[in-house]
Design a protein around this motif. Structure first.
Motif, mmCIF file in Angstrom:
data_model
loop_
_atom_site.group_PDB
_atom_site.id
_atom_site.type_symbol
_atom_site.label_atom_id
_atom_site.label_comp_id
_atom_site.label_asym_id
_atom_site.label_seq_id
_atom_site.Cartn_x
_atom_site.Cartn_y
_atom_site.Cartn_z
ATOM 1 N N SER A 1 0.809 -1.214 0.000
ATOM 2 C CA SER A 1 0.000 0.000 0.000
ATOM 3 C C SER A 1 0.846 1.270 0.000
ATOM 4 O O SER A 1 0.396 2.320 -0.463
ATOM 5 C CB SER A 1 -0.941 0.010 1.209
ATOM 6 N N GLY A 2 2.070 1.208 0.516
ATOM 7 C CA GLY A 2 2.917 2.393 0.558
ATOM 8 C C GLY A 2 3.190 2.961 -0.820
ATOM 9 O O GLY A 2 3.074 4.175 -1.045
ATOM 10 N N LEU A 3 3.544 2.080 -1.763
ATOM 11 C CA LEU A 3 3.785 2.528 -3.140
ATOM 12 C C LEU A 3 2.523 3.087 -3.764
ATOM 13 O O LEU A 3 2.559 4.137 -4.438
ATOM 14 C CB LEU A 3 4.311 1.361 -3.975
ATOM 15 N N LEU A 4 1.386 2.424 -3.547
ATOM 16 C CA LEU A 4 0.127 2.913 -4.098
ATOM 17 C C LEU A 4 -0.241 4.274 -3.506
ATOM 18 O O LEU A 4 -0.693 5.174 -4.222
ATOM 19 C CB LEU A 4 -0.989 1.907 -3.817
ATOM 20 N N MET A 5 -0.047 4.432 -2.214
ATOM 21 C CA MET A 5 -0.402 5.688 -1.555
ATOM 22 C C MET A 5 0.395 6.854 -2.121
ATOM 23 O O MET A 5 -0.169 7.899 -2.482
ATOM 24 C CB MET A 5 -0.171 5.562 -0.045
ATOM 25 N N ARG A 6 1.691 6.692 -2.208
ATOM 26 C CA ARG A 6 2.529 7.793 -2.678
ATOM 27 C C ARG A 6 2.288 8.085 -4.162
ATOM 28 O O ARG A 6 2.230 9.256 -4.563
ATOM 29 C CB ARG A 6 4.001 7.457 -2.436
ATOM 30 N N SER A 7 2.154 7.032 -4.957
ATOM 31 C CA SER A 7 1.952 7.236 -6.394
ATOM 32 C C SER A 7 0.618 7.906 -6.668
ATOM 33 O O SER A 7 0.543 8.872 -7.447
ATOM 34 C CB SER A 7 2.034 5.894 -7.129
ATOM 35 N N LEU A 8 -0.458 7.408 -6.046
ATOM 36 C CA LEU A 8 -1.774 7.993 -6.261
ATOM 37 C C LEU A 8 -1.845 9.419 -5.732
ATOM 38 O O LEU A 8 -2.448 10.303 -6.358
ATOM 39 C CB LEU A 8 -2.848 7.125 -5.594
ATOM 40 N N HIS A 9 -1.219 9.656 -4.605
ATOM 41 C CA HIS A 9 -1.230 11.001 -4.029
ATOM 42 C C HIS A 9 -0.534 11.991 -4.959
ATOM 43 O O HIS A 9 -1.023 13.122 -5.172
ATOM 44 C CB HIS A 9 -0.548 10.973 -2.660
ATOM 45 N N GLU A 10 0.605 11.598 -5.514
ATOM 46 C CA GLU A 10 1.319 12.489 -6.432
ATOM 47 C C GLU A 10 0.505 12.750 -7.698
ATOM 48 O O GLU A 10 0.480 13.880 -8.205
ATOM 49 C CB GLU A 10 2.671 11.871 -6.787
ATOM 50 N N MET A 11 -0.174 11.714 -8.221
ATOM 51 C CA MET A 11 -1.013 11.904 -9.406
ATOM 52 C C MET A 11 -2.135 12.906 -9.138
ATOM 53 O O MET A 11 -2.365 13.844 -9.913
ATOM 54 C CB MET A 11 -1.622 10.565 -9.835
ATOM 55 N N LEU A 12 -2.837 12.714 -8.018
ATOM 56 C CA LEU A 12 -3.983 13.572 -7.720
ATOM 57 C C LEU A 12 -3.550 15.006 -7.424
ATOM 58 O O LEU A 12 -4.201 15.967 -7.865
ATOM 59 C CB LEU A 12 -4.758 13.006 -6.534
ATOM 60 N N GLU A 13 -2.465 15.168 -6.681
ATOM 61 C CA GLU A 13 -1.996 16.517 -6.368
ATOM 62 C C GLU A 13 -1.549 17.243 -7.633
ATOM 63 O O GLU A 13 -1.767 18.451 -7.776
ATOM 64 C CB GLU A 13 -0.842 16.442 -5.363
ATOM 65 N N GLY A 14 -0.911 16.520 -8.541
ATOM 66 C CA GLY A 14 -0.511 17.141 -9.794
ATOM 67 C C GLY A 14 -1.694 17.597 -10.623
ATOM 68 O O GLY A 14 -1.670 18.680 -11.237
ATOM 69 N N GLU A 15 -2.766 16.784 -10.658
ATOM 70 C CA GLU A 15 -3.955 17.157 -11.415
ATOM 71 C C GLU A 15 -4.723 18.293 -10.742
ATOM 72 O O GLU A 15 -5.251 19.178 -11.416
ATOM 73 C CB GLU A 15 -4.876 15.943 -11.570
#
Length: 296
Positions: free
Chosen positions: A172-186
């Motif tokens: 979940s750590g990788l998913l959390m950081r990756s998804l968070h970066e995607m959403l914040e960028g958008e």
């Protein structure tokens, strides 16, 4: 779309062949074999090892015919067929748990600002080894509550619960950081601010607009996560005595059963290739649909 699919198919085929060559090389340099395991390490391995050439290995890999296992008394195909379903069930449940946990944590971080808790959980997920979290689960539920379900073929979902929780937290750590970066960028793009200025709520903007724009990236991330869960379950399956491909791989390596090792590695490569093709097809459909919407 057809041209893109054919290019992708060619790329996957080349990657699969190169992966098979790498597997063959690893098996060649693997010390010993099943005969030396049975007879002892002092035996002359050159006298008992029937080394398989690359051409024969590729042919057997394509036709998936590695003969009988050196220890199980059945063919490698039968061994893998009996173990692949529990591992697929375990990987699927783990992915669903990881996605739900990740979605909740990312939503809380974005909407409630729990930045410290978010970073702490993602850090623990990154740094704690799988066997540590597995032992902690055993300690808490078996020692304190006196409950730790063993594997039952009649209840595969219940039996996979604890191993799935362990794997889900580990990934979940990788998913959390990756998804968070995607959403914040958008969310930082002008269209997101424009949607909010038109009166849309933060949740509506997040779920209907931002997530729709990062759907392709999320799909690729989930595909990679499933392959990682499928291929990295050895320690968890061994600790929880779960009869999947991971525990079979550990046993095969310990006994130097090269036929079984090769079969499981090839199954992982095949699954990764098939998911890659399916992912590309779905992305092509999404891109074509977006193109039609832009024309309108």
């Amino acid at each position: 779309m057809l041209e893109r699919f054919l290019r992708r198919l060619f790329t996957v085929a080349v990657t699969f062949i190169l992966s098979l060559c790498f597997i063959w090389l690893c098996l060649r340099i693997l010390p010993g074999d099943s005969s030396s395991y049975l007879l002892g390490d002092g035996v002359n391995e050159s006298a008992i090892t029937d080394e398989m050439g690359l051409g024969e290995f590729l042919l057997r890999a394509v036709t998936f015919s590695f003969g009988p296992s050196a220890f199980a008394g059945k063919s490698v195909n039968e061994l893998i067929a009996g173990r692949i379903v529990p591992t697929l069930v375990l990987a699927s449940i783990s992915l669903v748990m990881a996605v739900v946990f990740t979605s909740v944590m990312v939503w809380l971080e974005i909407r409630k600002g729990i930045d410290t808790a978010f970073r702490l959980v993602s850090l623990l997920s990154y740094t704690l080894p799988a066997f540590v979290t597995a032992l902690l689960l055993m300690l808490v539920f078996a020692k304190l509550f006196g409950y730790l379900p063993s594997y039952r073929s009649s209840e595969p979902l219940v039996s996979a619960l604890f191993p799935a929780v362990n794997l889900a937290f580990m990934h979940s750590g990788l998913l959390m950081r990756s998804l968070h970066e995607m959403l914040e960028g958008e969310r930082a793009l002008p269209y997101a601010r424009f949607v909010l200025s038109k009166g849309a709520t933060e949740n509506r903007m997040l779920f209907l607009h931002v997530l729709a724009n990062v759907a392709a990236e999320v799909m690729v991330l989930l595909d990679q996560s499933f392959i990682s869960l499928f291929a990295s379950s050895a320690a968890v399956e061994t600790l929880f005595s779960y009869p999947g491909l991971g525990s079979l791989m550990v046993s095969a390596i310990a006994r130097r059963d090269t036929g079984t090792i090769a079969g499981m590695m090839i199954i992982t490569c095949m699954l990764s290739s098939l998911l890659s093709i399916a992912e590309d097809l779905l992305l092509s459909v999404l891109d074509e649909r977006r193109g039609r919407e832009k024309v309108r």
